[in-house]
Scaffold this motif. Structure first.
Motif, short mmCIF file in Angstrom:
data_model
loop_
_atom_site.label_atom_id
_atom_site.label_comp_id
_atom_site.label_asym_id
_atom_site.label_seq_id
_atom_site.Cartn_x
_atom_site.Cartn_y
_atom_site.Cartn_z
N GLU A 303 0.84 -1.20 0.00
CA GLU A 303 0.00 0.00 0.00
C GLU A 303 0.87 1.26 0.00
O GLU A 303 0.53 2.26 -0.63
N MET A 304 2.01 1.20 0.69
CA MET A 304 2.90 2.35 0.80
C MET A 304 3.79 2.54 -0.42
O MET A 304 4.40 3.59 -0.58
N GLU A 321 4.32 6.11 1.24
CA GLU A 321 3.27 7.12 1.08
C GLU A 321 1.92 6.47 1.34
O GLU A 321 1.81 5.25 1.49
N GLY A 322 0.88 7.29 1.40
CA GLY A 322 -0.45 6.76 1.66
C GLY A 322 -0.88 6.99 3.10
O GLY A 322 -0.12 7.49 3.94
N LEU A 323 -2.11 6.61 3.38
CA LEU A 323 -2.73 6.90 4.67
C LEU A 323 -1.96 6.29 5.83
O LEU A 323 -1.71 6.95 6.84
#
Length: 366
Positions: A303-304, A321-323
């Protein structure tokens, strides 16, 4: 007959042989041809093999200082007295460098080490070059300068003696409690503001640390080393790295709190990185030691990194990166501020530098 096979189906090493090691297999490096086990007719394929022992070879270097132009690291020069690292941290981003030696980034990285016996002598010459200009030197960026082999070889201490005599700034990076041995040098250099130490604490769980970093000091021992250095006047930055999403990220606040109590004065963090061969080695480790967490950990990492195990882009590779990456960054920032570790360390001084024009014998004066 080749006794260890490096093909994808049979490169794993018997657990009895790799006790106390991090990697599960001797997966080949990207430049290494695959090998196959061949029965030579002597009926020896089923014979038990001895445990894997650490082997140390030597190489004589022409230059001690390595340069880098990476825009996302805070130094442009580094020094590494060893290749490979006996600590055996399964996540180590430096494992792929062993492929350049024709060795496995897996078990070879932690069992077949290379020492550089002339590195302090060459460092003296490098610093004496009329064109040399001082800047903070990172000691131990690829492999730990205080891994167990340093106890006998003393190459890291020899380099510190050169740097102290020259008044050259140095930032040591380690998770080895053996750094306490050199408190005398580091404290004198710290008093001149030309030395500090970055100490890695990845988890406070002793069982997880033993499995993930099998020959590194325990978490409690690392905190004790931070205290010893701090009490001696050496500025210590705790490095919460790597943070493993889904496995160690819940410990961020506790690690920072315990490090602050031990005397650390600053903190930093890096997300788990899985370059090249490290990805497969890491996933093997997860499947054996944390199978219940494996899918979650890899899902978070991908996800990152845009669906990949790892994205090496500058400015992205260290944090992702990402939430989820943003949440970890925010939690770290808040926790560091709460325990007084949010501020930057003052820069190391360069105006103390004076090259050793007399060669190695000049060190005897100090």
């Amino acid at each position: 007959m080749t006794r260890a096979c490096n093909t994808a189906s049979s490169d794993r090493i018997d657990p009895g042989r790799r006790r106390g090691r991090g990697a599960i297999s001797a997966r080949p490096g990207r430049f290494e041809p695959s090998r196959e086990i061949v029965d030579d007719g002597w009926g020896t394929l089923d014979d038990p093999l001895p445990p894997l022992r650490t082997q140390v070879t030597e190489e004589r270097v022409q230059s001690a200082i390595a340069r880098n132009t990476s825009p996302d690291v805070p130094f442009d020069r580094s020094l590494n007295p060893y290749r490979g690292c006996e600590h055996g941290c399964i996540y180590c981003f430096a494992r792929p460098t062993h492929a350049y030696l024709g060795l496995s980034p897996g078990l070879d990285f932690e069992t077949r080490l290379v020492a550089r016996p002339n590195i302090a002598e060459v460092l003296t010459k490098d610093l004496g070059n009329p064109r040399y200009r001082p800047a903070a030197l990172a000691l131990g960026t690829a492999t730990d300068p205080y891994q167990p082999v340093e106890r006998e070889r003393r190459l890291t201490r020899a380099c510190l003696e050169v740097l102290e005599a020259a008044g050259h700034p140095v930032g040591v990076v380690t998770k080895g409690a053996l750094v306490e041995r050199d408190t005398d040098i580091l404290s004198r250099m710290a008093a001149q503001r030309i030395a500090r130490v970055g100490f890695s604490v990845t988890t406070l769980d002793p069982d997880l640390a033993r499995r993930m970093e099998p020959r590194a000091p325990s978490p409690a021992r690392r905190l004790a080393a931070i205290r010893r250095l701090s009490d001696a006047g050496v500025p210590v930055r705790v490095m919460v790295s790597p943070i493993v999403p889904g496995l160690t990220d819940h410990e961020v606040e506790k690690i920072l709190s315990e490090a602050a109590k031990a005397g650390a004065v600053a903190a930093s963090w890096v997300m788990l990185r899985l370059p090249r061969e490290v990805s497969e080695l890491w996933q093997e480790w997860l499947a054996e030691h944390r199978p219940d967490r494996a899918a979650r950990v890899m899902a978070r990492l991908r996800e990152m990194h845009g669906g990949r195990d790892y994205d090496p882009q500058w400015g992205h590779r260290m944090r992702g990166e990402g939430l989820h990456a943003q949440m970890i960054a925010q939690r770290f920032a808040r926790a560091a501020k709460r325990v007084g570790l949010a501020g930057p360390l003052p820069p190391l001084r360069t105006d103390r530098f004076a090259p050793l024009t007399g060669g190695p014998d000049q060190l005897r004066l100090f």
